[in-house]
Design a protein around this motif. Structure first.
Motif, mmCIF file in Angstrom:
data_model
loop_
_atom_site.group_PDB
_atom_site.id
_atom_site.type_symbol
_atom_site.label_atom_id
_atom_site.label_comp_id
_atom_site.label_asym_id
_atom_site.label_seq_id
_atom_site.Cartn_x
_atom_site.Cartn_y
_atom_site.Cartn_z
ATOM 1 N N ALA A 212 -27.816 -25.805 47.110
ATOM 2 C CA ALA A 212 -27.517 -25.165 48.396
ATOM 3 C C ALA A 212 -27.020 -26.183 49.418
ATOM 4 N N LYS A 213 -27.627 -27.362 49.453
ATOM 5 C CA LYS A 213 -27.191 -28.402 50.388
ATOM 6 C C LYS A 213 -25.778 -28.878 50.064
ATOM 7 N N LYS A 214 -25.492 -29.004 48.775
ATOM 8 C CA LYS A 214 -24.153 -29.448 48.365
ATOM 9 C C LYS A 214 -23.099 -28.422 48.775
ATOM 10 N N ARG A 215 -23.403 -27.153 48.594
ATOM 11 C CA ARG A 215 -22.454 -26.116 48.987
ATOM 12 C C ARG A 215 -22.272 -26.095 50.499
ATOM 13 N N LEU A 216 -23.346 -26.311 51.239
ATOM 14 C CA LEU A 216 -23.269 -26.325 52.704
ATOM 15 C C LEU A 216 -22.380 -27.469 53.186
ATOM 16 N N GLU A 217 -22.529 -28.631 52.598
ATOM 17 C CA GLU A 217 -21.710 -29.783 53.007
ATOM 18 C C GLU A 217 -20.231 -29.517 52.762
ATOM 19 N N GLY A 218 -19.899 -28.922 51.624
ATOM 20 C CA GLY A 218 -18.503 -28.606 51.333
ATOM 21 C C GLY A 218 -17.935 -27.600 52.318
#
Length: 312
Positions: A212-218
């Motif tokens: 979820a954090k990785k998707r948010l950063e993108g």
């Protein structure tokens, strides 16, 4: 001397008799006047009409209120209405009403197939719910009351209209991640049923948070770039601040909805056990749900099948 004394008396008697006879003759000759007829009745010949109230509804309401206040059963108006309805249902000849049409079995199966299937929880997750049926129902009632409370309106985001869909995604993921990370605000009774903080420390939970954090950063990088191209000077965090706070608070409603669904499944299992019925086996289901899967659904903003944003 005696004869002379009686002579005046006899003369007086004869004179009185003649006077009485004359009066009787005069009275017999008098004709009585006829009595005048009574005056004519102005209402005679007119047709009397019943007095009808201007508003029958007000009369019926007043009569029903009086009946209720006096506790003397239904009024005549109510009884007449009941007879009218009964005649409409049964018919004028008193015959029974036609039987209600029953839906065919194939249509019932189709409707049941369209209903969302209830989630199947793993035994280790169900075991955390109360083992007492009364306790389970009491906690479920408590959660349903909290879920029935009115939810705050969804706040909008600021910035270019074309970028709002992406900004909604950013606010949603960021708010839910912040909600999971919160240390306070979790109901203690519901937490014993489903502990999201504990699930986030498991291997699967750590992986779900990282994804979820990785998707948010993108998403943040993409939206910031597009905002710069459109000449927007405001920071992305400021533009989505209100919506992100709303998503963060809403995460706990989603968590309570999952807790309520878990308690319903536990209640059904306890009832089946008490009645001696067989508990459905889990082997026939392709997917069962544990604490990590619930965490993944909450991070994605998903509610249990059949649940709504207001109540479960």
């Amino acid at each position: 001397k005696g004869a002379l004394a009686k002579a005046p008396v006899q003369g007086l008697a004869k004179g009185a008799a003649k006077g009485a006879l004359a009066k009787a003759k005069a009275k017999a000759l008098v004709v009585p006047r006829p009595k005048p007829p009574p005056p004519p009745d102005p209402r005679k010949g007119l047709k009397e009409e019943p007095i009808v109230p201007e508003n029958l509804n007000e009369m019926a309401v007043a009569e029903a209120a009086a009946d209720w206040a006096n506790n003397r059963g239904p009024s005549r108006t109510m009884l007449a209405a009941a007879r009218f309805v009964e005649q409409k249902v049964k018919g004028s000849d008193g015959a029974k009403a036609a039987p209600v049409a029953v839906e065919p079995a194939w249509k019932k199966r189709k409707l049941e197939a369209q209903k969302p299937a209830a989630p199947v929880f793993r035994p280790e997750l169900l075991a955390k719910a109360p083992a007492n049926l009364q306790t389970c129902r009491s906690l479920l009632l408590f959660l349903e009351k909290k879920l029935d409370e009115k939810e705050a309106e969804r706040p909008p985001v600021k910035g270019p209209q074309a970028l709002h869909p992406l900004m909604f995604l950013v606010a949603g993921i960021a708010g839910r991640l912040a909600g999971v990370a919160e240390k306070s605000g979790w109901d203690a009774r519901a937490k014993r049923v489903l502990d999201i903080a504990a699930a986030s420390t498991e291997t699967g939970g750590v992986a779900a948070l990282a994804a979820a954090k990785k998707r948010l950063e993108g998403l943040q990088e993409d939206v910031k770039k597009k905002l710069k191209e459109k000449g927007e000077e405001g920071a992305l965090e400021v533009l989505v601040a209100e919506r992100q706070a709303w998503e963060q608070a809403r995460l706990k409603r989603s968590w309570l909805a999952w807790c309520a669904q878990l308690l319903r499944a536990r209640e059904a299992a306890l009832l089946a056990e008490a009645e001696g019925a067989a508990v459905p086996a889990l082997g026939g289901h392709k997917k069962t749900i544990g604490a990590v899967e619930v965490l993944q659904a909450i991070l994605a903003g998903d509610l249990p099948p059949g649940a709504s944003a207001r109540g479960a």
